[in-house]
Design a protein around this motif. Sequence first.
Motif, PDB file in Angstrom:
ATOM      1  N   ARG A  83      -1.968  -2.610  -4.642  1.00 49.51           N
ATOM      2  CA  ARG A  83      -3.373  -3.018  -4.609  1.00 49.51           C
ATOM      3  C   ARG A  83      -4.293  -1.805  -4.707  1.00 49.51           C
ATOM      4  N   ARG A  84      -3.702  -0.664  -4.976  1.00 47.98           N
ATOM      5  CA  ARG A  84      -4.500   0.552  -5.088  1.00 47.98           C
ATOM      6  C   ARG A  84      -4.959   0.705  -6.530  1.00 47.98           C
ATOM      7  N   PHE A  85      -6.248   0.732  -6.717  1.00 52.53           N
ATOM      8  CA  PHE A  85      -6.812   0.860  -8.052  1.00 52.53           C
ATOM      9  C   PHE A  85      -7.368   2.273  -8.231  1.00 52.53           C
ATOM     10  N   GLY A  86      -7.266   2.788  -9.432  1.00 57.84           N
ATOM     11  CA  GLY A  86      -7.777   4.136  -9.686  1.00 57.84           C
ATOM     12  C   GLY A  86      -7.632   4.481 -11.151  1.00 57.84           C
ATOM     13  N   ASP A 119       3.392  -1.187   5.517  1.00 55.91           N
ATOM     14  CA  ASP A 119       2.101  -0.646   5.963  1.00 55.91           C
ATOM     15  C   ASP A 119       1.359   0.147   4.892  1.00 55.91           C
ATOM     16  N   ASN A 120       2.089   0.934   4.079  1.00 55.41           N
ATOM     17  CA  ASN A 120       1.409   1.822   3.130  1.00 55.41           C
ATOM     18  C   ASN A 120       1.722   1.551   1.667  1.00 55.41           C
ATOM     19  N   GLY A 121       2.557   0.580   1.379  1.00 60.30           N
ATOM     20  CA  GLY A 121       2.868   0.276  -0.008  1.00 60.30           C
ATOM     21  C   GLY A 121       3.620   1.398  -0.709  1.00 60.30           C
ATOM     22  N   LEU A 122       3.413   1.526  -2.004  1.00 59.37           N
ATOM     23  CA  LEU A 122       4.073   2.551  -2.806  1.00 59.37           C
ATOM     24  C   LEU A 122       3.181   3.780  -2.931  1.00 59.37           C
ATOM     25  N   LEU A 123       3.788   4.960  -2.832  1.00 59.72           N
ATOM     26  CA  LEU A 123       3.057   6.209  -2.990  1.00 59.72           C
ATOM     27  C   LEU A 123       2.777   6.463  -4.476  1.00 59.72           C
ATOM     28  N   THR A 124       1.843   7.358  -4.746  1.00 57.22           N
ATOM     29  CA  THR A 124       1.501   7.668  -6.137  1.00 57.22           C
ATOM     30  C   THR A 124       2.718   8.163  -6.909  1.00 57.22           C
ATOM     31  N   PRO A 137      -3.710 -11.337  -6.942  1.00 62.42           N
ATOM     32  CA  PRO A 137      -5.139 -11.575  -6.694  1.00 62.42           C
ATOM     33  C   PRO A 137      -5.357 -12.337  -5.382  1.00 62.42           C
ATOM     34  N   THR A 138      -5.609 -11.590  -4.327  1.00 69.09           N
ATOM     35  CA  THR A 138      -5.826 -12.185  -3.012  1.00 69.09           C
ATOM     36  C   THR A 138      -7.288 -12.032  -2.598  1.00 69.09           C
ATOM     37  N   SER A 139      -7.648 -12.694  -1.530  1.00 67.36           N
ATOM     38  CA  SER A 139      -9.022 -12.647  -1.025  1.00 67.36           C
ATOM     39  C   SER A 139      -9.327 -11.292  -0.397  1.00 67.36           C
ATOM     40  N   GLU A 140     -10.543 -10.817  -0.609  1.00 71.82           N
ATOM     41  CA  GLU A 140     -10.953  -9.551  -0.004  1.00 71.82           C
ATOM     42  C   GLU A 140     -11.006  -9.635   1.524  1.00 71.82           C
ATOM     43  N   ALA A 141     -11.093 -10.851   2.057  1.00 69.74           N
ATOM     44  CA  ALA A 141     -11.114 -11.012   3.514  1.00 69.74           C
ATOM     45  C   ALA A 141      -9.805 -10.549   4.136  1.00 69.74           C
ATOM     46  N   LEU A 142      -8.687 -10.717   3.410  1.00 71.83           N
ATOM     47  CA  LEU A 142      -7.382 -10.232   3.862  1.00 71.83           C
ATOM     48  C   LEU A 142      -6.523 -10.005   2.622  1.00 71.83           C
ATOM     49  N   PRO A 143      -6.701  -8.851   1.968  1.00 75.77           N
ATOM     50  CA  PRO A 143      -6.067  -8.635   0.668  1.00 75.77           C
ATOM     51  C   PRO A 143      -4.566  -8.381   0.705  1.00 75.77           C
ATOM     52  N   SER A 144      -4.054  -7.779   1.778  1.00 75.27           N
ATOM     53  CA  SER A 144      -2.640  -7.426   1.809  1.00 75.27           C
ATOM     54  C   SER A 144      -1.783  -8.620   2.219  1.00 75.27           C
TER      55      SER A 144
END
Length: 245
Positions: A83-86, A119-124, A137-144
Amino acid sequence: MNFDNISVVLVEPQGPLNIGSVCRAMMNFGFSDLRLVNPSADHLSDEARRMAVKASALLEGARIFPDLAAALADCQLALGTTRRFGKYREDFLHPDQAARVAHPLAEKGRVALVFGREDNGLLTAELDLCQRFITIPTSEALPSMNLAQAVSLCLYEVAKCWGELAGKGGGRKRLASGKVLEGLYRHMRQTLLDIEYLDPQNPEHILHTYRRIFGRAGLNEREVRILHGLWSRIDWLESERKKRR
């Protein structure tokens, strides 16, 4: 449907309950290849077995790897969930889209669905080993999402896609394995450093983009050999330039 060429890869899973639940979901949808990268939890514990229910055989057959590169060495395509965008992460696929990308490729080679830590997902650096990215695509209220739930959702979409596309044919080329691709990236990195194209203080800044370009292109082994030839030619020209100095 045969999903033998689809691998579920969990990177440093922290909870035995989640690992067991993942096995149950895999068996629900017909998947069998579970790969655990440096797990923090005991995947053979009573807790894991209890959640796996009748899928304990998947727990016992899970393969353990010291790092993600080793787990992906025989994979032609790795789809990393994040869920990390960049700026280094573009062209995200939703699970249904990822399933359609994976379908023709899994007919000729191995495809991995890669899931990160709870807790931290995948590293770069781990995402660099994946050619494409999946985001749910989940809700911003609880995205993870819970790890096991995310795996279940992705496996469902793959199974659904296989049913829809059964018999419609693939015809896609066989892609180069992760091990072959990493050899290419190492060669490219050294060559571009030698000709002073990359900043030696931060070479990954540009290499991230090249990984994304080649990941989207989907290189086969012949194309990798051609690129190795390009880097080797540049290596030779650079050595001749240095001699003339």
